[in-house]
Design an enzyme around this catalytic site. Structure first.
Site, PDB file in Angstrom:
ATOM      1  N   LYS A  19     -19.734  23.405 -18.474  1.00  0.00           N
ATOM      2  CA  LYS A  19     -20.036  22.450 -17.404  1.00  0.00           C
ATOM      3  C   LYS A  19     -20.234  23.148 -16.064  1.00  0.00           C
ATOM      4  O   LYS A  19     -19.699  22.739 -15.039  1.00  0.00           O
ATOM      5  CB  LYS A  19     -18.943  21.384 -17.318  1.00  0.00           C
ATOM      6  N   ARG A  20     -21.057  24.184 -16.074  1.00  0.00           N
ATOM      7  CA  ARG A  20     -21.372  24.894 -14.844  1.00  0.00           C
ATOM      8  C   ARG A  20     -22.400  24.099 -14.033  1.00  0.00           C
ATOM      9  O   ARG A  20     -23.108  23.262 -14.570  1.00  0.00           O
ATOM     10  CB  ARG A  20     -21.903  26.299 -15.161  1.00  0.00           C
TER      11      ARG A  20
END
Length: 263
Positions: free
Chosen positions: A88-89
């Site tokens: 979840k960058r």
């Protein structure tokens, strides 16, 4: 792994199951190390799934040792299954470039989950790698999704619909997927109106109570177009010595149900 190969594996195994490796050290059978647990789960489930998704939080919290376990886990999975870095960058510029380099070059993942709310330049770094994928958060399964994702804007569209419409032009159906939660399966039909050809990564089946039949009904396209994730319901089907056999049984049950919908 390109889209043609992924679709072929789904049809060959008649399964679109993704096993989430959210390996919680506090839930392991007594005396069992995290890497050994992962290997046992992979051995038990590899015939029933097409993808694995390590959630990085469970590895990062262990520092250097966790990164080593992650690397060895990905190596153990090999190249016959699609791999997802559930990271979840969502940053911009050279920061995003180095996130992409980390997960694609260093660890060899096929894909990374990405938050799109900083815009195109938070995603485009992940679209520069042939055969690799950005999996964009669109409509998640957590209760807090209603804080932003389902808000109705002045245009009459919900925020997640704007995300889908805008981001679908950044890449294409061969390098971009979307996260859409199974607990919102009735909205999959709305999602498919906007992105009919993209793959969807669907968490929430199993421990979170999402309906597999509803996901297949509303979310599948002519290439199946789904990776349906189950984590806790498989990993912790048993916390005894038979954990691997129990995991295999749970994975097989899901795969057998998926096979009813996959020609």
């Amino acid at each position: 792994m390109d889209i043609k190969t992924l679709v072929a594996k789904i049809r060959e195994r008649r399964s679109c199951l993704c096993v989430g490796l959210d390996t919680d050290p506090a839930k392991l059978p007594p005396g069992l190390k995290m890497l050994d647990f992962n290997k046992a789960i992979i051995d038990a489930t590899r015939d029933y799934c097409v993808a694995y998704k390590p959630n990085l939080a469970f590895y990062e919290c262990l520092g250097t040792e966790g990164w080593e376990i992650l690397s060895e886990t990905v190596d153990y999975i090999g190249h016959d299954h699609f791999t997802i870095a559930d990271a979840k960058r969502g940053d911009i510029g050279n920061t995003s470039d180095y996130y992409a380099k980390t997960f694609f070059d260093e660890f060899g993942f096929d894909s990374v989950t990405v938050a799109p709310y900083m815009g195109r330049d938070s995603v485009e770094s992940f679209l520069k790698y042939p055969g690799k994928w950005a999996i964009i958060l669109a409509l998640t399964s957590n209760s807090g999704a209603e804080d932003f994702e389902t808000l109705v804007t002045d245009s009459g569209k919900r925020v997640f619909e704007h995300v889908l419409e805008k981001s679908s032009g950044w890449g294409n159906a061969g390098n971009t997927m979307y996260v859409v939660g199974a607990t919102r399966a009735e909205m999959l039909a709305d999602v498919r109106k906007i992105v009919p050809h993209h793959f969807l990564l669907v968490p929430g089946v199993g421990a979170q109570g999402g309906s597999l039949s509803d996901v297949m009904k509303y979310g599948a396209n002519d290439q199946i177009g789904l990776l349906i994730n189950a984590s806790r319901s498989i990993l912790y089907a048993s916390q005894g010595k038979d954990f691997a056999q129990a995991a295999a049984s749970e994975a097989k049950k899901l795969a057998d149900e998926m096979a009813l919908y996959i020609a």
